[in-house]
Enzyme design. Structure first.
Site, PDB file in Angstrom:
ATOM      1  N   ASP A  28     -16.764 -26.429 -86.041  1.00 47.71           N
ATOM      2  CA  ASP A  28     -18.043 -25.935 -86.569  1.00 47.71           C
ATOM      3  C   ASP A  28     -18.030 -24.411 -86.664  1.00 47.71           C
ATOM      4  O   ASP A  28     -18.981 -23.745 -86.251  1.00 47.71           O
ATOM      5  CB  ASP A  28     -19.209 -26.410 -85.709  1.00 47.71           C
ATOM      6  CG  ASP A  28     -20.554 -26.317 -86.442  1.00 47.71           C
ATOM      7  OD1 ASP A  28     -20.534 -26.250 -87.697  1.00 47.71           O
ATOM      8  OD2 ASP A  28     -21.605 -26.305 -85.785  1.00 47.71           O
ATOM      9  N   ASP A  51     -10.506 -11.031 -84.402  1.00 46.81           N
ATOM     10  CA  ASP A  51     -11.104 -11.605 -83.193  1.00 46.81           C
ATOM     11  C   ASP A  51     -11.192 -13.129 -83.279  1.00 46.81           C
ATOM     12  O   ASP A  51     -10.857 -13.841 -82.329  1.00 46.81           O
ATOM     13  CB  ASP A  51     -12.491 -11.011 -82.958  1.00 46.81           C
ATOM     14  CG  ASP A  51     -12.445  -9.548 -82.548  1.00 46.81           C
ATOM     15  OD1 ASP A  51     -11.363  -9.078 -82.158  1.00 46.81           O
ATOM     16  OD2 ASP A  51     -13.495  -8.881 -82.631  1.00 46.81           O
TER      17      ASP A  51
END
Length: 445
Positions: free
Chosen positions: A182, A165
């Site tokens: 991040d 995913d």
């Protein structure tokens, strides 16, 4: 009460409640007061809880009168930075909308509080548990044994699911020219209705070759080149024009996350060690060699090699998201463990320890049980279908499909621990995609 006026168009969340977002930033600002409600484009959204709070923003779970749920990310007013953080995340999200593995932005609005302070807000898809929460659970739960050997870390099913995913999200993001910058466990969240992991929090994202953020990535998931760049920025040294970070920093972060999920250990101290600096590949090998094999060895080796390909010190040697998706690791099918089905919500529930063989084969009693179960389960939400297989896979288990995950989560909360006819009921979620295809498991994996 919080009032607001809109400054942009919005996408209305799906009638079934969307999924669930939460973009909780890390930080420690004590903001004891929270809004009671938001008025978004003429509709009142009540604040149910604060999901996260950081230095620059707070995230709230909100619901409307139509029982729709969503998340509001409210950016704090900042006299020095202005609205840069809000405008940055808004622009990135608006530019990359439409991918199933990336959180959906429903709209933006300005909140005007009763004291006259205006704050910018994002109305977002509401997501469920984060990979960070999954890591905490697996590291704190009592050791699970399989046979006479201990098993630690997450199952290969959930590791593979998360890896695929996130890689699909990164493949899309990188093709659009963006670096997330991040990637960390807190920024990868499970969507119950879409049954996948999604990326959130694009506050540090930038266009590759046009980096406008000096400090990127979170400690413990920071690539070596980002570590160097952050150090230079902190020292006030201007980096060379060609030394900006690339999409490879995201691949490094994902490699660390997958290694933590597989090992069941937080690796921040390990990554900061001299041994890691000298030869991180050897440490990866040691982690895999020390963990008990509870699944096909070839699949484990494929995962190990995939992780190592993400953790090359030189970014140009690191595997890309597109190439990683072609890894043979993704060609091996895995079944979810019982722990996975308890932790990852879906619109389908599986009830165990309810029915014995005698009840299955007595037609009258079987029909009575079907009616009783349907009546009971409809107390908690709208039931789409209910199945009790008589033969083969799933025999004697009760599968209940709800319209959405909000209903199934409420039902799971109220049904677990109940007894029916003196039997203690075990309730897990079940992947709707498997249920729809008729893939039913006989036992608790």
């Amino acid at each position: 009460m919080a009032q607001c006026g809109s400054d942009s168009t919005t996408k209305t969340p799906a009638p079934d409640g969307g999924q669930a977002c939460m973009a909780a930033s890390e930080g420690g600002v004590d903001q004891s007061m929270k809004p009671v409600l938001f008025e978004v484009f003429g509709e009142i959204w009540n604040v149910e809880s604060r999901l996260g709070q950081g230095v620059s923003a707070s995230v709230y779970r909100v619901s409307s009168g139509t029982a729709t749920t969503a998340a509001v990310k409210e950016f704090q007013a900042d006299a020095q930075a202005g609205d840069y953080g809000f405008q940055k995340e808004r622009s990135v999200l608006e530019d990359i909308q439409g991918h199933k593995k990336i959180v959906t932005l429903y709209g933006v609005f300005t909140n005007r509080s009763y004291v006259g302070v205006s704050t910018h807000c994002l109305l977002l898809e509401l997501l469920d548990t984060s990979v960070s929460e999954l890591l905490v659970r697996v590291s704190t739960q009592t050791t699970i044994t399989e046979g006479d050997r201990p098993r630690q870390g997450h199952s290969m099913w959930i590791v593979q699911h998360c890896a695929r995913d996130v890689l699909e999200a990164l493949s899309f993001l990188h093709r659009e020219g963006y670096v997330h910058a991040d990637i960390k466990p807190r920024n990868v969240l499970w969507s119950a209705d879409d049954e996948c992991f999604k990326l959130i929090d694009f506050g540090l994202s930038f266009k590759e070759g046009n980096q406008d953020v000096k400090y990127i990535q979170t400690d413990g998931y920071r690539a070596p080149e980002a570590e160097l760049q952050n150090s230079l920025a902190q020292a006030g040294v201007e980096a060379d024009g060609d030394s900006g970070c690339t999409a490879a920093v995201d691949m490094w972060s994902l490699g660390i996350i997958l290694l933590e999920m597989y090992s069941g250990m937080k690796l921040k101290a390990t990554i900061q060690s001299e041994e890691w600096e000298n030869n991180n590949a050897a440490i990866v090998d040691d982690i895999f060699a020390s963990k008990t094999m509870v699944c096909p060895a070839i699949a484990v080796y494929h995962l190990r090699d995939l992780i190592k390909s993400m953790l090359h010190k030189k970014p140009e040697h690191r595997i890309t998201a597109d190439a990683a998706l072609l890894s043979p690791f993704f060609s091996v099918p895995f079944a979810p463990h019982i722990e996975d089905l308890v932790q990852l919500p879906s619109p389908v529930l599986r009830l165990l320890n309810l029915i014995d063989d005698n009840q299955l084969y007595d037609e009258e009693e079987y029909d009575d049980i079907l009616e009783d179960m349907k009546e009971e389960c409809q107390k908690y939400g709208s039931v789409v279908s209910l199945l009790i297989p008589k033969e083969n896979a799933g025999k004697g288990q009760v599968f209940v499909e709800y319209t959405n995950s909000n209903d199934s989560k409420e039902a799971q909360k109220l049904l677990k621990g109940r007894t029916f006819d003196g039997k203690f009921v075990v309730v897990t979620f079940y992947p709707r995609s498997l249920y729809k295809r008729g893939y039913l498991y006989q036992s608790m994996h």
